[in-house]
Design a protein around this motif. Structure first.
Motif, mmCIF file in Angstrom:
data_model
loop_
_atom_site.group_PDB
_atom_site.id
_atom_site.type_symbol
_atom_site.label_atom_id
_atom_site.label_comp_id
_atom_site.label_asym_id
_atom_site.label_seq_id
_atom_site.Cartn_x
_atom_site.Cartn_y
_atom_site.Cartn_z
ATOM 1 N N ILE A 5 -12.144 0.505 17.985
ATOM 2 C CA ILE A 5 -12.253 1.838 17.391
ATOM 3 C C ILE A 5 -12.874 1.762 15.993
ATOM 4 O O ILE A 5 -13.788 2.506 15.669
ATOM 5 N N PHE A 6 -12.372 0.857 15.191
ATOM 6 C CA PHE A 6 -12.755 0.822 13.782
ATOM 7 C C PHE A 6 -13.969 -0.072 13.530
ATOM 8 O O PHE A 6 -14.228 -1.011 14.270
ATOM 9 N N ASP A 7 -14.698 0.218 12.437
ATOM 10 C CA ASP A 7 -15.793 -0.644 12.010
ATOM 11 C C ASP A 7 -15.238 -1.887 11.331
ATOM 12 O O ASP A 7 -15.910 -2.908 11.219
ATOM 13 N N ARG A 8 -14.008 -1.750 10.867
ATOM 14 C CA ARG A 8 -13.440 -2.823 10.048
ATOM 15 C C ARG A 8 -11.919 -2.703 10.044
ATOM 16 O O ARG A 8 -11.388 -1.588 10.130
ATOM 17 N N ALA A 9 -11.256 -3.837 9.965
ATOM 18 C CA ALA A 9 -9.789 -3.812 9.904
ATOM 19 C C ALA A 9 -9.326 -4.591 8.683
ATOM 20 O O ALA A 9 -9.808 -5.689 8.414
ATOM 21 N N VAL A 10 -8.416 -3.974 7.934
ATOM 22 C CA VAL A 10 -7.825 -4.635 6.757
ATOM 23 C C VAL A 10 -6.352 -4.860 7.079
ATOM 24 O O VAL A 10 -5.618 -3.914 7.358
ATOM 25 N N PHE A 11 -5.947 -6.131 7.075
ATOM 26 C CA PHE A 11 -4.565 -6.486 7.410
ATOM 27 C C PHE A 11 -3.806 -6.750 6.109
ATOM 28 O O PHE A 11 -4.214 -7.600 5.315
ATOM 29 N N LEU A 12 -2.708 -6.019 5.931
ATOM 30 C CA LEU A 12 -1.890 -6.186 4.727
ATOM 31 C C LEU A 12 -0.572 -6.862 5.086
ATOM 32 O O LEU A 12 0.049 -6.508 6.100
ATOM 33 N N LYS A 13 -0.169 -7.796 4.250
ATOM 34 C CA LYS A 13 1.140 -8.436 4.444
ATOM 35 C C LYS A 13 1.804 -8.593 3.079
ATOM 36 O O LYS A 13 1.202 -9.178 2.171
ATOM 37 N N GLU A 14 2.986 -8.032 2.955
ATOM 38 C CA GLU A 14 3.759 -8.131 1.714
ATOM 39 C C GLU A 14 2.907 -7.820 0.492
ATOM 40 O O GLU A 14 2.905 -8.566 -0.504
ATOM 41 N N GLY A 15 2.135 -6.730 0.592
ATOM 42 C CA GLY A 15 1.354 -6.257 -0.547
ATOM 43 C C GLY A 15 0.036 -6.965 -0.777
ATOM 44 O O GLY A 15 -0.669 -6.666 -1.741
ATOM 45 N N ARG A 16 -0.314 -7.902 0.089
ATOM 46 C CA ARG A 16 -1.567 -8.652 -0.074
ATOM 47 C C ARG A 16 -2.487 -8.436 1.129
ATOM 48 O O ARG A 16 -1.994 -8.313 2.256
ATOM 49 N N VAL A 17 -3.812 -8.459 0.852
ATOM 50 C CA VAL A 17 -4.767 -8.410 1.961
ATOM 51 C C VAL A 17 -4.865 -9.831 2.518
ATOM 52 O O VAL A 17 -5.293 -10.754 1.828
ATOM 53 N N VAL A 18 -4.458 -10.003 3.780
ATOM 54 C CA VAL A 18 -4.516 -11.346 4.364
ATOM 55 C C VAL A 18 -5.747 -11.517 5.254
ATOM 56 O O VAL A 18 -6.144 -12.643 5.553
ATOM 57 N N LEU A 19 -6.346 -10.405 5.685
ATOM 58 C CA LEU A 19 -7.610 -10.495 6.428
ATOM 59 C C LEU A 19 -8.339 -9.168 6.287
ATOM 60 O O LEU A 19 -7.742 -8.105 6.416
ATOM 61 N N ASP A 20 -9.630 -9.263 5.989
ATOM 62 C CA ASP A 20 -10.482 -8.074 5.883
ATOM 63 C C ASP A 20 -11.723 -8.407 6.700
ATOM 64 O O ASP A 20 -12.555 -9.201 6.263
#
Ligand SMILES: Nc1ncnc2c1ncn2[C@@H]1O[C@H](COP(=O)(O)OP(=O)(O)OP(=O)(O)O)[C@@H](O)[C@H]1O
Length: 234
Positions: free
Chosen positions: A197-212
């Motif tokens: 669905i998305f052009d991009r996914a930003v994964f957040l864990k405990e306030g940090r971006v762990v994968l963009d």
């Protein structure tokens, strides 16, 4: 990130942004660039910082550290161009007609024709919120926000309470209809529906971006969004 936006098509950015709530950190040194025309999925477990990030972009929170810029200015000053859907409930008395009056009074970019189309597409009943189901109230809130001709749409769990079959249909239509003309950031825990669905996914864990990662990068990993979610967030 891989998309490499130029300064001219950059819609918003966060530079080393942290947000503390008293002693608790909601977001830690997050840097992101949001180009124009992207549909971005914001994924994370409960408490990961998704709402905090969306509220910072919407100008409803100020960072404890770092800098947030929307359309070249401070988010608070850009609220006329930013449509934000919170995860909170509507007023119990609010009907679709009240929603129209409310939004028209608040936002010059509210498009009444689009609103009526959205009410029909989302099958919102013409009665007060208190006599709607939870999913119908969610649909009304979505129609009110999506009827704006904003540059940036920030949707916090917009499909919560909406049934599975409808979620799929709404999400696909919503993303495909809006990504050309505006940037969309949508938070969800429902990773399965973020697939394709998305052009991009930003994964957040405990306030940090762990994968963009862009959709192409996610595909190149040879894993589904769900598998990636479990891999990077578990
Ligand atoms: N007003 C507040 N006061 C104290 N801590 C807060 C406040 N708002 C959020 N937090 C904390 O900040 C962290 C991030 O919260 P946030 O609401 O941004 O997460 P989220 O990813 O949206 O979670 P969820 O998926 O459950 O909605 C959490 O640990 C939360 O407890």
């Amino acid at each position: 990130m891989s998309n490499g936006p130029t300064a001219s098509d950059l819609l918003a950015r966060l530079e080393a942004v942290s947000k503390r709530y008293g002693g608790k950190e909601g977001l830690h040194e997050v840097s992101l660039e949001l180009p124009q025309g992207q549909a971005i999925g914001l994924l994370g477990l409960n408490g990961a910082g998704k709402t905090t990030l969306l509220k910072l972009l919407a100008g409803l929170l100020v960072p404890s550290q770092g800098r947030v810029e929307v359309l070249g200015g401070r988010p608070r000053a850009m609220r006329a161009h930013v449509a934000y859907l919170s995860d909170a409930e509507t007023y119990p008395w609010l009907s679709p007609a009240d929603g129209e009056r409310l939004m028209q009074g608040l936002y010059p970019d509210f498009n009444r024709v689009r609103y009526k189309e959205l009410l029909a597409f989302l099958e919102v009943p013409a009665r007060p919120s208190r006599s709607m189901s939870r999913g119908q109230r969610a649909r009304l809130r979505l129609a009110m926000v999506l009827a704006r001709e904003a540059r940036l749409f920030l949707l916090d769990e917009p499909l919560a309470g909406i049934d599975l079959i409808s979620r799929d249909r709404i999400l696909k239509t919503l993303v495909h209809q809006w990504r050309e003309e505006a940037t969309l950031v949508l938070s969800t825990h429902e990773v399965a529906e973020a697939e394709g669905i998305f052009d991009r996914a930003v994964f957040l864990k405990e306030g940090r971006v762990v994968l963009d990662a862009s959709a192409e990068e996610l595909r190149a990993r040879g894993r589904s969004v769900r598998e990636t979610f479990v891999e990077v967030l578990a």
